[in-house]
Design an enzyme around this catalytic site. Structure first.
Site, PDB file in Angstrom:
ATOM      1  N   THR A 215     -15.307  38.705  13.249  1.00 59.57           N
ATOM      2  CA  THR A 215     -15.134  38.749  14.705  1.00 59.57           C
ATOM      3  C   THR A 215     -16.365  38.234  15.441  1.00 59.57           C
ATOM      4  OG1 THR A 215     -15.889  41.055  14.831  1.00 59.57           O
ATOM      5  CG2 THR A 215     -13.519  40.681  14.525  1.00 59.57           C
TER       6      THR A 215
ATOM      7  N   HIS B  66      -9.850  40.444  22.272  1.00 59.44           N
ATOM      8  CA  HIS B  66     -10.140  39.379  21.311  1.00 59.44           C
ATOM      9  C   HIS B  66     -10.255  39.906  19.879  1.00 59.44           C
ATOM     10  CE1 HIS B  66     -10.974  36.587  24.570  1.00 59.44           C
ATOM     11  NE2 HIS B  66     -11.954  37.342  25.024  1.00 59.44           N
ATOM     12  N   ASP B  67     -11.292  40.694  19.619  1.00 57.27           N
ATOM     13  CA  ASP B  67     -11.611  41.094  18.244  1.00 57.27           C
ATOM     14  C   ASP B  67     -10.609  42.093  17.665  1.00 57.27           C
ATOM     15  OD1 ASP B  67     -13.720  39.380  18.498  1.00 57.27           O
ATOM     16  OD2 ASP B  67     -15.233  40.931  18.775  1.00 57.27           O
TER      17      ASP B  67
ATOM     18  N   ASP C 277     -20.376  41.171  15.143  1.00 61.41           N
ATOM     19  CA  ASP C 277     -21.604  41.069  15.936  1.00 61.41           C
ATOM     20  C   ASP C 277     -21.533  42.011  17.136  1.00 61.41           C
ATOM     21  OD1 ASP C 277     -19.613  39.594  17.225  1.00 61.41           O
ATOM     22  OD2 ASP C 277     -21.025  38.163  18.095  1.00 61.41           O
TER      23      ASP C 277
ATOM     24  N   ASP D 118     -16.010  44.093  19.497  1.00 63.88           N
ATOM     25  CA  ASP D 118     -16.225  44.343  18.069  1.00 63.88           C
ATOM     26  C   ASP D 118     -16.215  45.841  17.783  1.00 63.88           C
ATOM     27  OD1 ASP D 118     -17.570  41.468  17.100  1.00 63.88           O
ATOM     28  OD2 ASP D 118     -18.100  42.045  19.131  1.00 63.88           O
TER      29      ASP D 118
ATOM     30  N   ASN E 118     -23.288  38.083  19.715  1.00 59.13           N
ATOM     31  CA  ASN E 118     -23.350  38.604  21.075  1.00 59.13           C
ATOM     32  C   ASN E 118     -24.770  39.013  21.461  1.00 59.13           C
ATOM     33  OD1 ASN E 118     -20.579  38.482  21.901  1.00 59.13           O
ATOM     34  ND2 ASN E 118     -20.141  40.181  20.508  1.00 59.13           N
TER      35      ASN E 118
ATOM     36  N   PHE F 182     -16.790  31.064  22.274  1.00 57.04           N
ATOM     37  CA  PHE F 182     -18.170  31.468  22.010  1.00 57.04           C
ATOM     38  C   PHE F 182     -18.523  31.488  20.528  1.00 57.04           C
ATOM     39  CE2 PHE F 182     -21.290  34.742  20.938  1.00 57.04           C
ATOM     40  CZ  PHE F 182     -22.379  34.290  21.655  1.00 57.04           C
ATOM     41  N   ASN F 183     -17.710  32.118  19.685  1.00 57.93           N
ATOM     42  CA  ASN F 183     -18.083  32.249  18.272  1.00 57.93           C
ATOM     43  C   ASN F 183     -18.229  30.894  17.593  1.00 57.93           C
ATOM     44  OD1 ASN F 183     -18.136  35.051  18.315  1.00 57.93           O
ATOM     45  ND2 ASN F 183     -16.023  35.263  17.627  1.00 57.93           N
TER      46      ASN F 183
END
Length: 329
Positions: A128, A243-244, A12, A17, A41, A170-171
């Site tokens: 992700t 993160h991703d 996203d 990402d 996002n 969040f995801n």
């Protein structure tokens, strides 16, 4: 010739990402069969456009199809997106031109299903963003779970606080119902969560190294500068988590994280704890939820969860690997 393993990146984009895609290409490890977008996002119209623009900037849009995915959670109204963190269009201050490639007729979920059949027992799926596309694929064909060789996703939090609410990442919060469908399906999952990603940080020295790596890393450096600034505004100091990219890294090398086996159950009923991921370790010396046969049965669907960083330095690998696949202006 080295045979590269097939992979789908479900994303996203989103700053992290975007650099995760460039890092994936830089590894030279994968045969990227599709780049599938999902709302997260930003609304899906924007994440799809961003994915196409990134494919163009990274010179893969003539070879790798970019698919439009789900535009809302499975059962809920659309949520407030994270434009305040990633920039109005999701890619910091960048305005990247759209790809001229044809728009595929397949949705993201349809592409996932087709590729799982074409590469049965071989396909890695790395997600992700919210897990809506993967959940739709599973709801249409539950056998998708056994055809996939490996499913790695960025999301959740096992032992640390959340980043969208006190208890949720969040995801998972964005589409908890989809996450629960996926994590209860029997798919061989690895959860790369905040417990691990908050320990691999990208800071000023890393940014300087990318800026010195040449024009091919300039887009990533600009994006990550904005990302660091966003974390600084939100009390994160002078660093940002990777993160991703970490989820992409774990697809090939699990030594970037410390893993434990167990079930992950996602809270879907309560708005207070929406998206909370409850980790039930297989190694626990007691039986949980014995008063609830349904929960007891649910915890038999296990996978692996990252409880922290591993022995190999992911930030160092990210900084040295990403420039191996230069982006164009």
């Amino acid at each position: 010739m080295t045979v590269r393993d097939p992979i789908v990146l479900d994303s996203d984009p989103g700053i992290d990402d975007a650099v995760a895609l460039q890092y994936l290409l830089g590894t030279g490890r994968w045969d990227l069969r599709a780049y599938t977008s999902v709302g997260g996002n930003l609304p899906v119209e924007q994440t799809y456009r961003n994915a196409r623009a990134l494919a163009r900037a990274l010179r893969i849009d003539t070879d790798v199809p970019v698919h439009r995915g789900a535009g809302r959670p499975l059962t809920r109204l659309p949520y407030t997106a994270a434009a305040h963190f990633h920039g109005p269009a999701g890619l910091g201050h960048e305005t990247l031109p759209d790809s001229t490639a044809a728009h595929p007729t397949e949705s993201s979920a349809q592409a996932l299903l087709r590729l799982s059949r074409e590469h049965e027992g071989e396909l890695t799926v790395c997600a992700t963003g919210p897990l809506t596309n993967v959940a739709i694929a599973l709801l249409e064909d539950p056998a998708f779970a056994r055809r996939v060789k490996k499913f790695v996703f960025m999301g959740g939090n096992a032992q640390v606080p959340g980043n969208i609410t006190p208890v949720a990442e969040f995801n998972m919060w964005a589409d908890p119902d989809a996450a629960e469908v996926v994590l209860s399906s029997g798919i061989p999952f690895t959860m790369v969560d905040l417990d691990a990603s908050h320990r691999w940080l990208f800071g000023p020295a890393d940014l300087a190294a990318l800026e010195a790596a040449g024009e091919g890393a300039a887009l990533a450096a600009r994006l990550l500068r904005v990302y660091i600034d966003s974390y600084r505004r939100h009390g994160g100091g002078d660093t940002c988590p990777l993160h991703d990219p970490l989820a992409v890294g774990v697809c090939a090398d699990e030594s970037f994280v410390t893993l434990a086996e167990g079930a992950v159950v996602v809270e879907c009923a309560s708005e207070l704890t929406r998206g909370q991921t409850v980790f039930v370790p297989s190694a626990a010396q007691r039986n949980y939820y014995t008063e609830s046969p349904a929960l007891t049965a649910r915890t038999r669907h296990t996978g692996r969860v990252a409880l922290g960083p591993g022995p190999r330095d992911f930030t160092k690998d990210f900084v040295t690997t990403l420039p191996q696949w230069p982006a164009v202006g």
